[in-house]
Design a protein around this motif. Structure first.
Motif, PDB file in Angstrom:
ATOM      1  N   HIS A 254       0.261  -1.568   0.044  1.00 54.76           N
ATOM      2  CA  HIS A 254       0.496   0.466  -0.112  1.00 54.76           C
ATOM      3  C   HIS A 254       0.751   1.776  -0.022  1.00 54.76           C
ATOM      4  O   HIS A 254       1.624   1.370   0.847  1.00 54.76           O
ATOM      5  CB  HIS A 254      -0.928  -0.178   1.118  1.00 54.76           C
ATOM      6  CG  HIS A 254      -2.113  -1.233   0.871  1.00 54.76           C
ATOM      7  ND1 HIS A 254      -2.415  -1.910   1.293  1.00 54.76           N
ATOM      8  CD2 HIS A 254      -3.185  -0.922   0.676  1.00 54.76           C
ATOM      9  CE1 HIS A 254      -3.054  -2.321   0.832  1.00 54.76           C
ATOM     10  NE2 HIS A 254      -4.073  -1.865   0.957  1.00 54.76           N
ATOM     11  N   SER A 255       0.553   2.334  -0.423  1.00 55.66           N
ATOM     12  CA  SER A 255       1.336   3.474  -0.504  1.00 55.66           C
ATOM     13  C   SER A 255       0.077   4.696  -0.389  1.00 55.66           C
ATOM     14  O   SER A 255      -0.941   4.259  -0.970  1.00 55.66           O
ATOM     15  CB  SER A 255       1.735   3.525  -2.491  1.00 55.66           C
ATOM     16  OG  SER A 255       2.193   5.272  -2.461  1.00 55.66           O
ATOM     17  N   GLY A 256       0.385   5.619  -0.054  1.00 60.68           N
ATOM     18  CA  GLY A 256       0.487   6.932   0.244  1.00 60.68           C
ATOM     19  C   GLY A 256       1.195   8.504   0.670  1.00 60.68           C
ATOM     20  O   GLY A 256       2.119   7.734   0.997  1.00 60.68           O
ATOM     21  N   TRP A 257       0.421   9.151   0.208  1.00 62.26           N
ATOM     22  CA  TRP A 257       1.599   9.980   0.240  1.00 62.26           C
ATOM     23  C   TRP A 257       0.857  11.345   0.778  1.00 62.26           C
ATOM     24  O   TRP A 257      -0.271  11.471   1.376  1.00 62.26           O
ATOM     25  CB  TRP A 257       1.666  11.280  -1.139  1.00 62.26           C
ATOM     26  CG  TRP A 257       1.869  10.474  -2.441  1.00 62.26           C
ATOM     27  CD1 TRP A 257       1.191   8.808  -3.047  1.00 62.26           C
ATOM     28  CD2 TRP A 257       3.419  10.217  -2.619  1.00 62.26           C
ATOM     29  NE1 TRP A 257       2.052   8.601  -3.954  1.00 62.26           N
ATOM     30  CE2 TRP A 257       3.521   9.165  -3.892  1.00 62.26           C
ATOM     31  CE3 TRP A 257       4.586  10.914  -2.249  1.00 62.26           C
ATOM     32  CZ2 TRP A 257       4.994   9.192  -4.453  1.00 62.26           C
ATOM     33  CZ3 TRP A 257       5.551  11.063  -3.029  1.00 62.26           C
ATOM     34  CH2 TRP A 257       6.389  10.192  -3.872  1.00 62.26           C
ATOM     35  N   ARG A 258       1.989  12.295   1.692  1.00 58.46           N
ATOM     36  CA  ARG A 258       1.614  13.512   2.849  1.00 58.46           C
ATOM     37  C   ARG A 258       1.623  14.401   1.492  1.00 58.46           C
ATOM     38  O   ARG A 258       2.099  15.252   1.434  1.00 58.46           O
ATOM     39  CB  ARG A 258       1.853  13.869   3.542  1.00 58.46           C
ATOM     40  CG  ARG A 258       1.625  14.974   4.781  1.00 58.46           C
ATOM     41  CD  ARG A 258       2.444  15.328   6.522  1.00 58.46           C
ATOM     42  NE  ARG A 258       1.433  16.273   6.499  1.00 58.46           N
ATOM     43  CZ  ARG A 258       1.298  16.469   7.896  1.00 58.46           C
ATOM     44  NH1 ARG A 258       2.316  15.730   8.718  1.00 58.46           N
ATOM     45  NH2 ARG A 258       1.242  17.673   7.918  1.00 58.46           N
ATOM     46  N   LEU A 259       1.068  15.239   0.656  1.00 57.75           N
ATOM     47  CA  LEU A 259       0.400  16.167   0.128  1.00 57.75           C
ATOM     48  C   LEU A 259      -0.617  17.826   1.114  1.00 57.75           C
ATOM     49  O   LEU A 259      -1.577  16.797   1.709  1.00 57.75           O
ATOM     50  CB  LEU A 259      -0.475  15.624  -0.648  1.00 57.75           C
ATOM     51  CG  LEU A 259       0.181  14.627  -1.919  1.00 57.75           C
ATOM     52  CD1 LEU A 259      -0.510  14.120  -3.565  1.00 57.75           C
ATOM     53  CD2 LEU A 259       1.820  15.249  -2.375  1.00 57.75           C
TER      54      LEU A 259
END
Ligand SMILES: C[S@@+](CC[C@H](N)C(=O)[O-])C[C@H]1O[C@@H](n2cnc3c(N)ncnc32)[C@H](O)[C@@H]1O
Length: 259
Positions: A254-259
């Motif tokens: 799983h991947s997620g970004w703090r944007l």
């Protein structure tokens, strides 16, 4: 699905493998498992996965994509145990990369420190004791945050995800490798047989403990399905959340970004 949303100190129940336990008791039980398995952990990983854990971890490292230059880059590997993921990142990276392994279990960290010294990586990899639910690091202090085969052991997954978000800098990436759901007909039957029969037997023979390995297998079956876990990552504030299944669904990244 386990009740993972209880606030710290709540009286909610969760699962420890297939057993229902108080959410505040789970961590003690998990710690007992890793106290027992620490000395044989790395050998058992190779035996149980037929070496595949190395391939999965290398895919994680490719996704982290640390700079090959001297540009400063700080990675936090939560539940990093004996340092396997951290060493792979440090070896793939340039001189500016520092990897911090944070794990709640001192036995696992002690094995990791010894391995780092043997590999000459003690300057680029450091080890810190800490709980994923209350990380001992300031806000926005890392460029990437990884966790491999650790999140399913954490009692309050939502609290930990919020912590991963907190310690990441703007533009930072969260990556999670975890056992998932095998959906390939035929492979699922084989996988179940292997998991519930071969792995505890290996645990008994090699590590002298079948129960600890039975927990590890049961906890995989209790973990949320990949889409549900992706939704939890989004709920923690991450953007562009995605996942990819590896080896027929044995593992998900799983991947997620703090944007
Ligand atoms: C299956 S091992 C994974 C180790 C390593 N990431 C790897 O892939 O080889 C799971 C690790 O999670 C750690 N752990 C369990 N609960 C934790 C928590 N609440 N906070 C931090 N680490 C935790 C355990 O101590 C153990 O080292």
């Amino acid at each position: 699905m386990p009740a993972t949303n209880g606030a710290p100190g709540s009286r909610r129940d969760t699962h420890f493998g297939f057993r229902t336990v108080g959410i505040d008791d789970k961590q003690t039980l998990v710690d007992e498992v890793f106290d027992k398995v620490a000395p044989r952990y790395d050998l058992m990983n190779d035996l149980m996965s037929g070496g595949l854990h190395r391939v999965w971890k290398d895919i994680l490292v490719t996704a982290v994509n640390p700079p090959r230059s001297e540009r400063p880059f700080a990675v936090l590997d939560v539940a990093g145990g004996t340092g396997d993921v951290a060493f792979r990142i440090a070896e793939a990276a340039g001189a500016g990369t520092r990897v911090t392994v944070c794990d709640i279990n001192r036995e696992m960290l002690d094995v990791g420190r010894e391995r780092a010294a043997q590999r000459g990586l003690d300057a680029s990899v450091r080890f810190t004791a800490g709980n994923a639910e209350s990380l001992p690091f300031p806000d926005r202090s890392f460029d990437a945050c990884t966790i491999a085969f650790g999140i399913r052991n954490v009692p309050r997954i939502d609290v930990a995800l919020a912590e991963f978000y907190r310690v990441l800098r703007h533009g930072g990436r969260f990556l999670c490798l975890e056992f998932s759901t095998v959906d390939v007909p035929g492979l699922d039957v084989l996988y179940d047989f292997y998991s519930f029969n071969v792995i505890p037997a290996l645990g008994r023979t090699i590590a002298g403990d079948a129960e600890a390995y039975r927990y590890l297998v049961e906890s995989i079956r209790r973990f949320p399905r990949p889409k549900a876990f992706a939704d939890m990552i989004t709920a923690a504030g991450f953007r562009r959340v995605s996942f990819r299944m590896l080896t027929g669904g044995v593992v998900a990244l799983h991947s997620g970004w703090r944007l």
